[in-house]
Design a protein around this motif. Sequence first.
Motif: not given
Ligand code: HEC
Length: 122
Positions: A34, A37-38, A61, A68-69, A100
């Motif tokens: 994660c 990206c986070h 979101g 956010y999307s 994501m």
């Molecule tokens: C390739 C990049 C990428 C990876 C790797 C990734 N994410 Fe994300 N994540 C994003 C993006 C971009 C968003 C925003 C999505 C949207 O707004 O559509 C997101 C959104 C989220 C959200 C929603 C947060 C909110 O504030 O509502 C969560 C929970 C989350 N990710 C958890 C994780 C976790 C845990 C992992 C690892 C297992 C992970 N992500 C791996 C890019 C990534």
Amino acid sequence: MLGRAAIAATLCIASAALADGDAEKGHAVFHTQCAICHRITPDGAKSIGPNLFGVVGRKSGTLAGYSYSSAMKASNLTWNDATLEQYLPAPMKLIPGIKMTYAGLKNPAQLADLIAYLNTAK
Ligand code: HEC
């Protein structure tokens, strides 16, 4: 079709597995899966994705300052053990149209550890 009792039983098994999650191991999973990206820091700094500090208990979101999307904004979930457990194995399946682009974490033990870790980041 599964009856209500069967579904409830499945949910109980899932939460038992989650309760066994090891937050320390989950921290390592976060870094490999994660962190690219986070960020997960109290300052809320965004990266490609929103900051995940305090994500458990947050409405999907809604973190201020992150763009956010519209799919994520409209998803209307509250992030908790149950929703994260559904979301993380196949994010784009649970909420089509999100940005994501992560295929998902399928390994149940790693998933339980990761969710245990996310619960500590608050
Ligand atoms: C390739 C990049 C990428 C990876 C790797 C990734 N994410 Fe994300 N994540 C994003 C993006 C971009 C968003 C925003 C999505 C949207 O707004 O559509 C997101 C959104 C989220 C959200 C929603 C947060 C909110 O504030 O509502 C969560 C929970 C989350 N990710 C958890 C994780 C976790 C845990 C992992 C690892 C297992 C992970 N992500 C791996 C890019 C990534």
